[in-house]
Design an enzyme around this catalytic site. Sequence first.
Site, mmCIF file in Angstrom:
data_model
loop_
_atom_site.group_PDB
_atom_site.id
_atom_site.type_symbol
_atom_site.label_atom_id
_atom_site.label_comp_id
_atom_site.label_asym_id
_atom_site.label_seq_id
_atom_site.Cartn_x
_atom_site.Cartn_y
_atom_site.Cartn_z
ATOM 1 N N HIS A 76 1.485 -0.711 3.625
ATOM 2 C CA HIS A 76 1.847 -1.497 4.862
ATOM 3 C C HIS A 76 3.119 -0.919 5.396
ATOM 4 O O HIS A 76 2.877 -1.037 6.677
ATOM 5 C CB HIS A 76 2.233 -2.745 4.144
ATOM 6 C CG HIS A 76 2.751 -4.037 4.933
ATOM 7 N ND1 HIS A 76 2.204 -4.920 5.251
ATOM 8 C CD2 HIS A 76 4.204 -4.103 5.432
ATOM 9 C CE1 HIS A 76 2.919 -5.805 6.093
ATOM 10 N NE2 HIS A 76 4.108 -5.137 6.241
ATOM 11 N N GLU A 77 3.967 -0.267 4.682
ATOM 12 C CA GLU A 77 5.244 -0.012 5.492
ATOM 13 C C GLU A 77 4.716 1.477 6.284
ATOM 14 O O GLU A 77 5.272 1.580 7.502
ATOM 15 C CB GLU A 77 6.285 0.560 4.745
ATOM 16 C CG GLU A 77 6.966 -0.780 3.992
ATOM 17 C CD GLU A 77 7.257 -1.924 4.912
ATOM 18 O OE1 GLU A 77 7.865 -1.452 6.072
ATOM 19 O OE2 GLU A 77 7.167 -2.843 4.594
ATOM 20 N N HIS A 126 3.283 0.318 9.722
ATOM 21 C CA HIS A 126 4.411 0.000 10.632
ATOM 22 C C HIS A 126 4.982 1.698 11.269
ATOM 23 O O HIS A 126 5.121 1.637 12.334
ATOM 24 C CB HIS A 126 5.513 -0.588 10.085
ATOM 25 C CG HIS A 126 5.500 -2.155 9.870
ATOM 26 N ND1 HIS A 126 5.260 -2.935 10.984
ATOM 27 C CD2 HIS A 126 5.674 -2.749 8.680
ATOM 28 C CE1 HIS A 126 5.351 -4.080 10.354
ATOM 29 N NE2 HIS A 126 5.480 -4.115 8.996
ATOM 30 N N GLU A 162 3.238 -6.119 12.962
ATOM 31 C CA GLU A 162 2.687 -6.340 11.894
ATOM 32 C C GLU A 162 1.039 -6.343 11.715
ATOM 33 O O GLU A 162 0.564 -6.043 10.718
ATOM 34 C CB GLU A 162 2.849 -7.914 11.626
ATOM 35 C CG GLU A 162 2.832 -8.485 10.036
ATOM 36 C CD GLU A 162 3.486 -7.766 9.214
ATOM 37 O OE1 GLU A 162 4.572 -7.255 9.292
ATOM 38 O OE2 GLU A 162 3.351 -8.038 7.664
#
Lengths: 496, 496
Positions: free
Chosen positions: A261-262, A265, A291
């Site tokens: 997830h990170e 980003h 996001e």
Amino acid sequence: MDSLTAYKAHLAEIAKLHSAQALLGWDQHTHMPKKGVTARAQVAGKLSKMAFELFVSDKMGEYLEELEKKDGLSLEEKASVRRVGRDYRRHQAIPPALIEEFTIARSEAQSAWVKAREISDFSVFRPHLEKIIDYVRRFADYFGYEEEPYDALLEEYEPGMTSERLREIIAPLRNELVPFLKRLIDDGTKPSADVWKGTFDVETQRSLAKRALEIIGYDFSAGALDDVAHPFTTTIGPGDVRVTNRYLEDAPLSGLFAALHEGGHALYNQGMGEELYYLLLADGASHGIHESQSRMIENQIGRSRPFWHFFQPILAEYFPQFTNVDPDVLYRSANIVEPSFIRVEADEVTYNFHIMLRFELESGLIEGSIKVSDLPDLWNEAMERYLGITPPDDAHGVLQDVHWSMGSFGYFPSYMLGNLYAAQIFARLRSDLPELDEKIASGDFEPLLSWLRENVHRLGGIYDPNDLIERITGEGLNPSYFVSYVTDKYSEIYRL
Amino acid sequence: MDSLTAYKAHLAEIAKLHSAQALLGWDQHTHMPKKGVTARAQVAGKLSKMAFELFVSDKMGEYLEELEKKDGLSLEEKASVRRVGRDYRRHQAIPPALIEEFTIARSEAQSAWVKAREISDFSVFRPHLEKIIDYVRRFADYFGYEEEPYDALLEEYEPGMTSERLREIIAPLRNELVPFLKRLIDDGTKPSADVWKGTFDVETQRSLAKRALEIIGYDFSAGALDDVAHPFTTTIGPGDVRVTNRYLEDAPLSGLFAALHEGGHALYNQGMGEELYYLLLADGASHGIHESQSRMIENQIGRSRPFWHFFQPILAEYFPQFTNVDPDVLYRSANIVEPSFIRVEADEVTYNFHIMLRFELESGLIEGSIKVSDLPDLWNEAMERYLGITPPDDAHGVLQDVHWSMGSFGYFPSYMLGNLYAAQIFARLRSDLPELDEKIASGDFEPLLSWLRENVHRLGGIYDPNDLIERITGEGLNPSYFVSYVTDKYSEIYRL
């Protein structure tokens, strides 16, 4: 010096202060010792005030006025003038001293939140949150709004979004997904999670997270991976985009998906040129679009069947107990749908319910219909209503997220929008790259990254979210892509 | 606002910028990724310029002028006015743009130095060093001096010190220590280092260093320990004093003594009140006095017999091969005298020779009698002259220290002065605490720390080094304490 050169030099000064601010923030969560907190709040407040003063300075107003009339600007320069101009007008009415006070209060609230969460005691955080909300309401009034004060806050994270439009998006989503969740639970065959039972060495999980980041194309020579309580990604500057993560000894998927997830980003920011950073266009099109990049890497990629066919032997290098596990078993076990307490641990089907809950509570807090002291009870009631479960304590309930301690009201809806954008963008990506599944299954992430670089990352904040999604997919935000994605995927996994 | 309140508020603004600068510097050496270097240099340059502009502002001049005439200031306030006033007058003549340029050049030079050292190629560093020296010479002219430009630089690190006085100190030291070193080598019984042979897990060394820091009283809730190429200690702010360290797999004493050394620096800063930080008095009395605190913990304590009697079983917890080793063997093996290439690894007898060499070269560079391109050869020649050995490459020679890349000319003599101050202060500490050896041998470091807190740490930069040493010991700097300390200690160890 002409106005364009002067404008760019002025923005570069602001960008440098932002860089120092980002480092102070990153350090506060990763390496700063406890006793440094008071002084750090002062320092962060000072830099924040300086950056703000430069941003809303009369000089800035003059540059913008001249450049808004000027021809011959590049696409990037025009976008900078448009977006900086909009933010300038929003923030210019706010007294700089208020910003400094707010930054100090925020820094203290964050430390109080960390402590409150550790001992699961909302009362430690309550007075800080009341102060924060008081500031945020004043900001909303300064920003201005047409319908509801909350709209003024939404605009900060998702330009063009309103409470009304959100309610329009939420209604059909809820209408589709609530019965679907019920069907999954009542009629579906829930995959087994047994394969993930046991204790998983944290140091090994950290190495695996690093490996996963390398696999998706995260550039460690322009970043770093550090431990925190609540994972985040931060851009310290061009060539320095850092990921943070956490690991749970009994839930290795948690740390792995948080890393992906990170990493999503981080890929977005690593894919923007240095020019965008100094034009203040490196925050992306919006928080929702940002996001979408993290959710796509986490879910559309990380929770896909081809990913697990590729990743199973890699996982087994780190945890040999997976050596003979069927990749399909891993895929299915990574996609269990279950109402749960923690937003960041939620599955794709229930995730948006966590956001609907937060939207309801935080808009009530801002509107004044909800008191901070009632928040723990209201949180638990809403959990019961949306997900049918009650958190065992505040650490698993109202204290789980850092956002309110940072004064980030209006931020949560971005998470839901991110899911919706991700599904819509991914549908287009799939049709552009019909061979995507085979590439991922063979460990070739290059076509995926190239497509994202070309269509999303390199554009940074040049386009507003509405324009960007239309540019990429040919239509505005359409929640039906998400509904199809989720119902197709989980109907198959749950053998409906 | 009266002038005292305004002055303090002004200093606090500067202190906050210093805090951000310190964090940027710490991060550059510990966590920053390679590709972040260019942007970081810009950010550091910007903050440095802002702090400098505040420091030399007309407002500051006005406050100082008023406060220098004002009665009723506290001891701390008076000291602040005196020391800040002196620095103000020195720096006020320097154009702020030059400071910013210099900071950028310095940041780039540091990165070049890291690279040059890695590949042991001085030519990578040479053009950067030439630029740095050019800046430093210009600074010396701006600062002003009576006899030699180098004096203007010395004043920055050791107020009141001059090249002439240094030569006066060096002459007798050399006269005593050169023949003493010869006697040790020719007639002494060199302790065996066999007990330290082998490979020592770096992770375990890191834990041991952490334990050693806890033992001496370093407060981890107001600090941190991180890995770097060249250890340093930095004060990020009140309640945040960080130590950095490095570990060599085949030389565990190196990392242990470096930790004690940096820990000594850190104790000094952790022992100063918050008030001193915001009065800009938290750098200590001088670099020499600061170094006396690190050298005392490293040498007078860490390389003492009672320390090793206490520390042997602790060492054995981490490295079980030491379980049955006689503490006296450890003590003696930690005090081997041997001409060597690396200053930070040098023993107590030869250490000052490394400084004499650097003083000779850097004063020549500033004076103009030495060219940068000749530096590697001159370095190697001087090593031969002072220590009778020639470095195998530049990484073990002219490239070993970070200081020149930071523009820190005039800094090296502080290391020698630190040794001299340490011996003189320690003689007094011993006579005040006759039971010190027993306390250390039993692991009780409290009396030591209390004495240092009371007599040195809490005073921060209130006194100039000359006044402080006289306040503590009743006389000015007297190198004979060091000579006695070293000759007594090593005569016994080497059984002369």
